[in-house]
Motif scaffolding. Structure first.
Motif, PDB file in Angstrom:
ATOM      1  N   PHE A   1       0.853  -1.190   0.000  1.00 23.91           N
ATOM      2  CA  PHE A   1       0.000   0.000   0.000  1.00 23.91           C
ATOM      3  C   PHE A   1       0.890   1.241   0.000  1.00 23.91           C
ATOM      4  N   VAL A   2       0.370   2.320  -0.614  1.00 20.87           N
ATOM      5  CA  VAL A   2       1.138   3.565  -0.713  1.00 20.87           C
ATOM      6  C   VAL A   2       0.282   4.719  -0.190  1.00 20.87           C
ATOM      7  N   ILE A   3       0.938   5.631   0.521  1.00 21.06           N
ATOM      8  CA  ILE A   3       0.261   6.829   1.043  1.00 21.06           C
ATOM      9  C   ILE A   3       1.035   8.052   0.558  1.00 21.06           C
ATOM     10  N   LEU A   4       0.321   9.022  -0.051  1.00 18.86           N
ATOM     11  CA  LEU A   4       0.911  10.305  -0.447  1.00 18.86           C
ATOM     12  C   LEU A   4       0.488  11.366   0.560  1.00 18.86           C
ATOM     13  N   LEU A   5       1.470  12.097   1.076  1.00 18.81           N
ATOM     14  CA  LEU A   5       1.200  13.117   2.100  1.00 18.81           C
ATOM     15  C   LEU A   5       1.752  14.475   1.646  1.00 18.81           C
ATOM     16  N   PRO A   6       0.929  15.303   0.996  1.00 19.91           N
ATOM     17  CA  PRO A   6       1.380  16.635   0.578  1.00 19.91           C
ATOM     18  C   PRO A   6       1.670  17.521   1.789  1.00 19.91           C
ATOM     19  N   ASN A   7       2.748  18.301   1.667  1.00 26.34           N
ATOM     20  CA  ASN A   7       3.148  19.265   2.707  1.00 26.34           C
ATOM     21  C   ASN A   7       3.539  18.593   4.025  1.00 26.34           C
ATOM     22  N   TYR A   8       3.930  17.313   3.982  1.00 26.07           N
ATOM     23  CA  TYR A   8       4.473  16.628   5.157  1.00 26.07           C
ATOM     24  C   TYR A   8       5.988  16.502   4.991  1.00 26.07           C
ATOM     25  N   THR A   9       6.716  16.917   6.009  1.00 26.27           N
ATOM     26  CA  THR A   9       8.170  16.732   5.989  1.00 26.27           C
ATOM     27  C   THR A   9       8.480  15.266   6.266  1.00 26.27           C
ATOM     28  N   LYS A  10       9.751  14.883   6.114  1.00 27.55           N
ATOM     29  CA  LYS A  10      10.110  13.484   6.355  1.00 27.55           C
ATOM     30  C   LYS A  10       9.895  13.115   7.818  1.00 27.55           C
ATOM     31  N   ILE A  11      10.217  14.023   8.725  1.00 28.37           N
ATOM     32  CA  ILE A  11      10.016  13.753  10.155  1.00 28.37           C
ATOM     33  C   ILE A  11       8.539  13.505  10.439  1.00 28.37           C
ATOM     34  N   GLU A  12       7.685  14.347   9.896  1.00 24.78           N
ATOM     35  CA  GLU A  12       6.237  14.185  10.114  1.00 24.78           C
ATOM     36  C   GLU A  12       5.747  12.878   9.508  1.00 24.78           C
ATOM     37  N   ALA A  13       6.254  12.539   8.311  1.00 23.55           N
ATOM     38  CA  ALA A  13       5.827  11.301   7.647  1.00 23.55           C
ATOM     39  C   ALA A  13       6.309  10.079   8.438  1.00 23.55           C
ATOM     40  N   LEU A  14       7.532  10.138   8.983  1.00 21.04           N
ATOM     41  CA  LEU A  14       8.044   9.033   9.804  1.00 21.04           C
ATOM     42  C   LEU A  14       7.179   8.835  11.048  1.00 21.04           C
ATOM     43  N   ASN A  15       6.739   9.933  11.656  1.00 19.84           N
ATOM     44  CA  ASN A  15       5.861   9.832  12.837  1.00 19.84           C
ATOM     45  C   ASN A  15       4.527   9.182  12.463  1.00 19.84           C
ATOM     46  N   ILE A  16       3.970   9.591  11.317  1.00 17.32           N
ATOM     47  CA  ILE A  16       2.709   8.983  10.851  1.00 17.32           C
ATOM     48  C   ILE A  16       2.918   7.490  10.603  1.00 17.32           C
ATOM     49  N   ALA A  17       4.019   7.150   9.939  1.00 16.22           N
ATOM     50  CA  ALA A  17       4.310   5.745   9.639  1.00 16.22           C
ATOM     51  C   ALA A  17       4.451   4.915  10.910  1.00 16.22           C
ATOM     52  N   GLU A  18       5.115   5.453  11.915  1.00 13.92           N
ATOM     53  CA  GLU A  18       5.289   4.739  13.178  1.00 13.92           C
ATOM     54  C   GLU A  18       3.948   4.532  13.881  1.00 13.92           C
ATOM     55  N   GLN A  19       3.091   5.548  13.841  1.00  8.16           N
ATOM     56  CA  GLN A  19       1.749   5.390  14.431  1.00  8.16           C
ATOM     57  C   GLN A  19       0.979   4.272  13.733  1.00  8.16           C
ATOM     58  N   LEU A  20       1.090   4.226  12.397  1.00  9.34           N
ATOM     59  CA  LEU A  20       0.407   3.178  11.636  1.00  9.34           C
ATOM     60  C   LEU A  20       0.977   1.797  11.996  1.00  9.34           C
ATOM     61  N   ARG A  21       2.286   1.715  12.095  1.00  2.72           N
ATOM     62  CA  ARG A  21       2.909   0.423  12.433  1.00  2.72           C
ATOM     63  C   ARG A  21       2.405  -0.100  13.770  1.00  2.72           C
TER      64      ARG A  21
END
Length: 567
Positions: free
Chosen positions: A478-498
């Motif tokens: 699965f792929v998620i596109l996150l406009p206007n998210y920095t890498k740090i913010e995206a990593l936090n989202i990914a960790e929450q999902l995990r």
């Protein structure tokens, strides 16, 4: 012509200062001839009939009254001619659909015609014309000079008016050309009427006046039929153009825009029946879109609701005909109203309401054309709905109901373009893969695997919400596109999902066992993260970077973890 209230006020003041005094001075000093009131009365009737039944040619309204007023001038002088011309402004005002807002136009026309009459008559007298002369050469010369000057001065005043209102006028316009043609047609009639009336009296009106009016009526009938045919052709072209539009918004926008250009309206409203409740789907007033909201009950009791209930197109020529069923969206400036039901699949879906500030602004045949256009509109909206559903179906994964790779590919390209244009500051991409998913299928069967994929997709969708685009990349990826998210913010989202996935119990049906039963299992996911423009400035590279981070940084490092792409 749109002018300020101050300019309108100045027009009224100018008329009051010039016209009444000018008429008095003309009475006192202008050359006059003994009036035969019987003849003059017939000339007045003929002049009024001529203005009541104007010519309509190529969209130009032609009031060919000058041939009658020329005969009046040749007989009785400036005063009689200008008074007859002022009387003729009454039917002209009717045809111009004069109301309180544009009454200044008819006042300006009165002022303009007054000056034109005085100037033309004065020049003819100064050149030597004598009222009542039957010298053919004199009448032909001075009558022609008078008529030609009349046309030239008339358009000169129109040119000056537009110049002073800030427009960029042209003197030699289409209307000027048609007026010259009208002069060539009517000048012989005017001169003939003068001579014939002088020699045979009132019989001249039967010999010239009645035939001219009848010819005018025949031309009007022909012109009206041509206009109807022209509007029908435009409606047909309009229908084809609507059919080419692919989205409902495009169709509604084009429909409203073309309706506004085709018909003399000041406002248009589409009242839609949405699940049994009326709402204003689209509103345009004086060329501007309006966002209007009213209670269902208010709309239902108004003319919109009544036309919806009866299903019959209705034309109201003036406010008094509809004021007792006034819709809340119509202001009291409006006079003429057309309300037309919009049918789709033999069912009324809504009502189109057009309004004008002028009385008798719409023709009966236009109501039928609007009804036809509403049918085109409804069919086009229905087609757009099928197209939208088909496109959505082709861009959705049937199993998970998420977007598929086809949609993801286009969305990624669109987001990267917005990033390059500066509309986005960054774009992060998260790629997820369910760990050991093959083992789940082998142990519990593919049906259980599908249930897990469905629940997995819903978890991601709920967690991301409207903040990004979620798509099934293929298989268990699965792929998620996150406009206007920095890498740090995206990593936090990914960790929450995990963590969310790791802690969520999944119910499967153990179909491969002898006795089918439900079991609870736990799964994990490996995740890779890449961000543009830090890691890449190209969409497919961003996707490959996240994929590389997923497999080298998460899968090979032990699974059930989040890894970022590192150059």
């Amino acid at each position: 012509m749109d002018i300020s209230d101050k300019a309108k006020k100045n027009i009224y003041i100018l008329w009051l200062l010039v016209v009444p005094l000018g008429i008095y001075l003309a009475y006192e000093y202008a050359p006059m001839r003994q009036i035969d009131w019987g003849i003059l009365s017939l000339l007045i009737v003929l002049a009024l009939l001529t203005t009541i039944f104007p010519f309509f040619i190529s969209g130009t309204t032609m009031f060919l009254v000058q041939w009658v007023t020329l005969a009046v001038y040749l007989n009785y002088g400036i005063l009689a001619e200008l008074l007859v011309m002022q009387l003729c402004l009454i039917p002209i005002a009717y045809h111009m659909k004069t109301n309180r807002e544009n009454a200044y136009r008819i006042v300006y026309s009165s002022f303009m015609f007054f000056l034109v009459s005085v100037i033309c008559g004065t020049i003819a007298h100064l050149l030597g014309f004598e009222l009542g002369s039957l010298v053919v050469q004199d009448v032909l010369i001075y009558g022609s000079i008078y008529a030609i000057l009349y046309i030239l001065l008339n358009h000169l005043f129109l040119y000056v008016r537009e110049l002073f209102t800030g427009q960029k006028p042209k003197f030699f316009t289409k209307d000027f050309g048609w007026d010259l043609i009208g002069l060539l047609i009517t000048l012989p009639f005017g001169l003939s009427l003068y001579f014939l009336q002088s020699y045979v009296g009132t019989s001249a009106f039967w010999l010239l006046g009645i035939p001219f009016i009848l010819i005018t009526l025949l031309i009007r009938l022909y012109s009206d039929s041509e206009k109807v045919n022209s509007d029908l052709n435009k409606a047909s072209e309009f229908g084809h153009e609507l059919a080419e539009r692919m989205t409902s918004k495009e169709i509604i926008d084009m429909f409203i825009e073309r309706i506004a250009n085709m018909f003399p309206m000041d406002a248009a409203y589409i009242v839609d029946d949405l699940y049994g409740s009326f709402e204003i789907l689209r509103a345009i007033e004086d060329g501007e879109n309006k966002d209007l909201h009213f209670a269902h009950e208010e709309l239902e009791k108004s003319l919109a609701g009544i036309v919806y209930e009866k299903g019959v197109p209705t034309l109201y020529n003036k406010q008094s005909e509809w004021i007792h069923i006034k819709p809340p969206f119509l202001n009291l400036e409006m006079q003429s109203v057309m309300a037309v039901p919009i049918y789709r699949n033999q069912k009324i879906e809504g009502v189109l309401v057009l309004a004008s500030r002028n009385k008798y602004s719409f023709e009966a045949y236009q109501l039928k054309i609007i009804h036809l256009l509403c049918s085109y509109f409804a069919v086009s909206v229905e087609k757009a709905k099928y197209v939208r559903d088909a496109v959505a179906k082709s861009e959705r994964c049937e199993l998970t109901k998420l977007h598929n790779y086809r949609y993801l590919d286009r969305q990624l390209e669109s987001d990267m373009e917005k990033l390059s244009l500066g509309q986005y500051n960054s774009l992060s991409l998260i790629m997820m893969d369910i760990d050991k998913f093959k083992a789940v299928n082998d142990t519990f069967g593919h049906h259980s695997g599908n249930l897990i994929l469905q629940e997995f997709a819903q978890i991601i969708k709920r967690e991301i919400g409207s903040g990004g685009t979620v798509a099934r990349y293929g298989g268990e990826e699965f792929v998620i596109l996150l406009p206007n998210y920095t890498k740090i913010e995206a990593l936090n989202i990914a960790e929450q999902l995990r963590r969310k996935i790791e802690q969520t119990p999944f119910i499967v049906q153990a179909d491969l066992d002898r006795a089918a039963s439900e079991k609870i299992i736990f799964i994990t996911a490996s995740i890779g993260v890449s961000t543009a423009p830090d890691d890449s400035d190209e969409g497919m590279s961003l996707l490959r970077n996240a994929d590389r981070a997923l497999y080298t940084g998460a899968k090979q490092a032990g699974r059930n973890r989040v890894a970022e792409y590192v150059r």
